[in-house]
Design a protein around this motif. Structure first.
Motif, PDB file in Angstrom:
ATOM      1  N   ILE A   1     -40.759   9.501 -31.674  1.00 57.51           N
ATOM      2  CA  ILE A   1     -42.037   8.782 -31.611  1.00 57.51           C
ATOM      3  C   ILE A   1     -41.898   7.653 -30.605  1.00 57.51           C
ATOM      4  O   ILE A   1     -40.857   7.007 -30.514  1.00 57.51           O
ATOM      5  CB  ILE A   1     -42.399   8.229 -33.009  1.00 57.51           C
ATOM      6  N   SER A   2     -42.944   7.403 -29.831  1.00 60.78           N
ATOM      7  CA  SER A   2     -42.916   6.321 -28.844  1.00 60.78           C
ATOM      8  C   SER A   2     -43.024   4.974 -29.554  1.00 60.78           C
ATOM      9  O   SER A   2     -43.498   4.878 -30.689  1.00 60.78           O
ATOM     10  CB  SER A   2     -44.052   6.479 -27.832  1.00 60.78           C
ATOM     11  N   HIS A   3     -42.603   3.918 -28.869  1.00 64.28           N
ATOM     12  CA  HIS A   3     -42.560   2.589 -29.480  1.00 64.28           C
ATOM     13  C   HIS A   3     -43.937   2.100 -29.923  1.00 64.28           C
ATOM     14  O   HIS A   3     -44.066   1.379 -30.916  1.00 64.28           O
ATOM     15  CB  HIS A   3     -41.966   1.582 -28.497  1.00 64.28           C
ATOM     16  N   ASP A   4     -44.993   2.452 -29.190  1.00 60.52           N
ATOM     17  CA  ASP A   4     -46.318   1.941 -29.521  1.00 60.52           C
ATOM     18  C   ASP A   4     -46.932   2.634 -30.732  1.00 60.52           C
ATOM     19  O   ASP A   4     -48.041   2.302 -31.140  1.00 60.52           O
ATOM     20  CB  ASP A   4     -47.251   2.056 -28.317  1.00 60.52           C
ATOM     21  N   ARG A   5     -46.206   3.589 -31.324  1.00 60.74           N
ATOM     22  CA  ARG A   5     -46.691   4.273 -32.525  1.00 60.74           C
ATOM     23  C   ARG A   5     -45.822   3.938 -33.740  1.00 60.74           C
ATOM     24  O   ARG A   5     -45.611   4.758 -34.616  1.00 60.74           O
ATOM     25  CB  ARG A   5     -46.741   5.784 -32.296  1.00 60.74           C
ATOM     26  N   ILE A   6     -45.331   2.714 -33.754  1.00 59.62           N
ATOM     27  CA  ILE A   6     -44.529   2.228 -34.878  1.00 59.62           C
ATOM     28  C   ILE A   6     -45.296   1.133 -35.605  1.00 59.62           C
ATOM     29  O   ILE A   6     -45.881   0.244 -34.983  1.00 59.62           O
ATOM     30  CB  ILE A   6     -43.167   1.683 -34.399  1.00 59.62           C
ATOM     31  N   VAL A   7     -45.288   1.200 -36.932  1.00 62.36           N
ATOM     32  CA  VAL A   7     -45.874   0.153 -37.782  1.00 62.36           C
ATOM     33  C   VAL A   7     -44.760  -0.356 -38.677  1.00 62.36           C
ATOM     34  O   VAL A   7     -44.052   0.431 -39.312  1.00 62.36           O
ATOM     35  CB  VAL A   7     -47.028   0.693 -38.641  1.00 62.36           C
ATOM     36  N   TYR A   8     -44.589  -1.683 -38.725  1.00 61.76           N
ATOM     37  CA  TYR A   8     -43.578  -2.265 -39.613  1.00 61.76           C
ATOM     38  C   TYR A   8     -44.255  -3.240 -40.564  1.00 61.76           C
ATOM     39  O   TYR A   8     -45.050  -4.098 -40.150  1.00 61.76           O
ATOM     40  CB  TYR A   8     -42.488  -2.999 -38.826  1.00 61.76           C
ATOM     41  N   VAL A   9     -43.910  -3.128 -41.866  1.00 63.12           N
ATOM     42  CA  VAL A   9     -44.487  -3.984 -42.906  1.00 63.12           C
ATOM     43  C   VAL A   9     -43.356  -4.766 -43.577  1.00 63.12           C
ATOM     44  O   VAL A   9     -42.372  -4.177 -44.030  1.00 63.12           O
ATOM     45  CB  VAL A   9     -45.228  -3.134 -43.963  1.00 63.12           C
TER      46      VAL A   9
END
Length: 271
Positions: free
Chosen positions: A162-170
């Motif tokens: 997955i590319s970096h701009d498709r990461i979500v961190y909570v």
């Protein structure tokens, strides 16, 4: 289907209580908070990795076995609707989120608490090597705290891929600062679920709720592109009601007198 990676912390992000507090209460150890504060003060371990250090080195925690950590997981009070969150992330209007948990909490605790909700191979926590004869913790194999979380994130991103701009961190606390800065720098989405000042100033979004489903709101707004009417309709279609939704921006300000700063009371030195 657009593929995304959603990584969440565990303690006080998916749960209400810190794993170490629950473990200390179960063992009857009353000085846990003081021990953590002492370790934080001398910076001997990565922030977030204090419990792993105590389990290996502290005399009061040396008696902990794998079965104890599993028992703690069953005592953890999870936020509401974590199971529904995991299910709904599989398909959001053409967006699919692979849900992983990365935390410095012991892996056995997280797996036990999230059993039947999040697959064990989607959970990365502090991992220990145990003495086969006594069951005692011999060494620490891995602690995903601080930069350790960044390493796990990059490992998962490369595997999926997955590319970096498709990461979500909570996340919720100071141990999430490094990974949030990393995700922000690479155009991902970071979501804070507490009012901790160290991360609310870094996270792109902050949302406060006792319900795990709440993290869907910034995802649906910022990634899927829905407005509030569409979001409310989506929740209702799955049997949930967004009863209260207050968008508040808060500035924290401290103001002191210039005169008092330049002319302190007698006997006070300015260094």
């Amino acid at each position: 289907m657009k593929q995304y990676l959603l990584i969440s912390d565990f303690d006080q992000t998916l749960s209400f209580n810190d794993s170490g507090i629950v473990l200390a209460e179960m063992l009857g150890i009353s000085s846990f908070q003081e021990k953590i504060a002492g370790l934080s003060k001398i910076h001997i371990v990565q922030q977030g990795g204090e419990l792993a250090y105590l389990l290996l080195h502290d005399p009061e925690f040396r008696r902990v076995r794998k079965s104890d950590l599993t028992a703690v997981g069953k005592r953890i009070r999870l936020k509401q609707n974590i199971r529904a969150l995991s299910r709904l992330l599989e398909g959001l209007d053409g967006h699919r989120f692979s849900f992983y948990v990365v935390s410095a909490a012991p892996e056995e605790v997280i797996q036990s608490a999230l059993e039947g909700i999040v697959p064990a191979d989607h959970i990365f926590g502090s991992r220990f090597n145990y003495d086969p004869a006594t069951g005692e913790i011999q060494s620490i194999a891995n602690v995903p705290a601080g930069y350790g979380k960044v390493a796990v994130l990059e490992q998962l991103r490369a595997q999926l891929p997955i590319s970096h701009d498709r990461i979500v961190y909570v996340g919720d606390g100071s141990s999430d600062v490094h990974v949030m800065l990393h995700v922000n720098r690479l155009d991902g989405l970071t979501i804070a679920v507490s009012e901790n000042k160290y991360i609310t100033q870094i996270a792109r979004r902050t949302i406060l709720s006792e319900d795990g489903l709440s993290v869907l709101i910034p995802i649906l707004e910022d990634i899927v592109g829905w407005n509030s009417i569409q979001i409310r309709a989506f929740f209702e279609s799955h049997g949930f009601l967004v009863q209260e939704w207050d968008k508040v921006r808060t500035d924290s300000v401290t103001i002191s007198s210039i005169t008092s700063a330049l002319h302190p009371k007698p006997g006070v030195e300015i260094q």
